[in-house]
Design an enzyme around this catalytic site. Sequence first.
Site, mmCIF file in Angstrom:
data_model
loop_
_atom_site.group_PDB
_atom_site.id
_atom_site.type_symbol
_atom_site.label_atom_id
_atom_site.label_comp_id
_atom_site.label_asym_id
_atom_site.label_seq_id
_atom_site.Cartn_x
_atom_site.Cartn_y
_atom_site.Cartn_z
ATOM 1 N N ARG A 97 7.062 0.877 7.849
ATOM 2 C CA ARG A 97 7.267 2.019 8.734
ATOM 3 C C ARG A 97 8.120 1.680 9.950
ATOM 4 O O ARG A 97 8.387 2.555 10.776
ATOM 5 C CB ARG A 97 5.911 2.562 9.209
ATOM 6 N N THR B 139 2.690 -1.703 8.989
ATOM 7 C CA THR B 139 3.132 -2.643 10.023
ATOM 8 C C THR B 139 3.475 -4.015 9.464
ATOM 9 O O THR B 139 4.067 -4.841 10.172
ATOM 10 C CB THR B 139 2.005 -2.862 11.050
ATOM 11 N N CYS C 127 3.267 -3.232 4.025
ATOM 12 C CA CYS C 127 2.382 -2.136 4.412
ATOM 13 C C CYS C 127 3.048 -1.457 5.611
ATOM 14 O O CYS C 127 4.234 -1.672 5.858
ATOM 15 C CB CYS C 127 0.952 -2.610 4.692
ATOM 16 N N HIS D 201 8.998 -29.955 10.930
ATOM 17 C CA HIS D 201 8.304 -28.735 10.484
ATOM 18 C C HIS D 201 7.287 -29.040 9.382
ATOM 19 O O HIS D 201 6.271 -28.371 9.274
ATOM 20 C CB HIS D 201 9.320 -27.691 10.018
ATOM 21 N N ASP E 17 0.870 -1.183 0.000
ATOM 22 C CA ASP E 17 0.000 0.000 0.000
ATOM 23 C C ASP E 17 0.907 1.233 0.000
ATOM 24 O O ASP E 17 2.128 1.138 -0.212
ATOM 25 C CB ASP E 17 -0.985 -0.031 1.174
ATOM 26 N N HIS F 125 11.573 -22.999 9.065
ATOM 27 C CA HIS F 125 10.599 -23.720 9.893
ATOM 28 C C HIS F 125 9.185 -23.672 9.335
ATOM 29 O O HIS F 125 8.391 -24.580 9.609
ATOM 30 C CB HIS F 125 10.586 -23.133 11.313
ATOM 31 N N GLY G 286 -1.473 -5.954 7.953
ATOM 32 C CA GLY G 286 -2.632 -5.950 7.050
ATOM 33 C C GLY G 286 -2.391 -6.811 5.815
ATOM 34 O O GLY G 286 -3.250 -7.617 5.421
HETATM 35 C C1 RB5 Z 1 -1.921 2.509 6.650
HETATM 36 O O1 RB5 Z 1 -2.029 3.679 7.385
HETATM 37 C C2 RB5 Z 1 -1.695 1.325 7.574
HETATM 38 O O2 RB5 Z 1 -2.808 1.111 8.373
HETATM 39 C C3 RB5 Z 1 -1.360 0.090 6.768
HETATM 40 O O3 RB5 Z 1 -0.226 0.335 5.981
HETATM 41 C C4 RB5 Z 1 -0.993 -1.149 7.556
HETATM 42 O O4 RB5 Z 1 -0.081 -0.887 8.560
HETATM 43 C C5 RB5 Z 1 -2.117 -1.993 8.007
HETATM 44 O O5 RB5 Z 1 -1.941 -3.083 8.545
#
Ligand code: RB5
Length: 143
Positions: A107, A65, A63, A131, A8, A96, A68
Amino acid sequence: MRIWTASDHAGFPLKAHITRWLTAQGYEVIDIGTHSEESTDYPLWVHQLAQRFPPEEKAILICGTGNGVCMTANRYPQVRAALAWNSEVARLARAHNDANVLCLPGRFISTEEAEKAVRAFLSTPFEGGRHERRISQINPSQV
Ligand code: RB5
């Protein structure tokens, strides 16, 4: 070797870097998108990738984190997507878990650590053995 990538907006800068970096090493990279930092929804890109992705190949999803894209990808039975925030976790996801998709937190990981994680993911074989038995129990319909 073909590598599939998708992200994203939050993962776009790291995806652009990893895509260029892999291409420079001779990998054929299929970059599904997104193609800018304009806000977008991560499932759209993951679904586009997962619907075309041959499970014997490898993909990298990014993304903010990593969660998602990982949650979305793991809705597909042919996908074993693993979230990794360093190279050791990425290595173990192959050794594994026989992961075929690496999810990175754009990020929360440096470019250098992301390169190390991708290198570990692409170079580590599955160990099999105990495994194999464990991953065969992941799908609820198999227990
Ligand atoms: C976008 O702001 C953020 O929510 C997305 O990139 C991600 O971290 C979702 O899991």
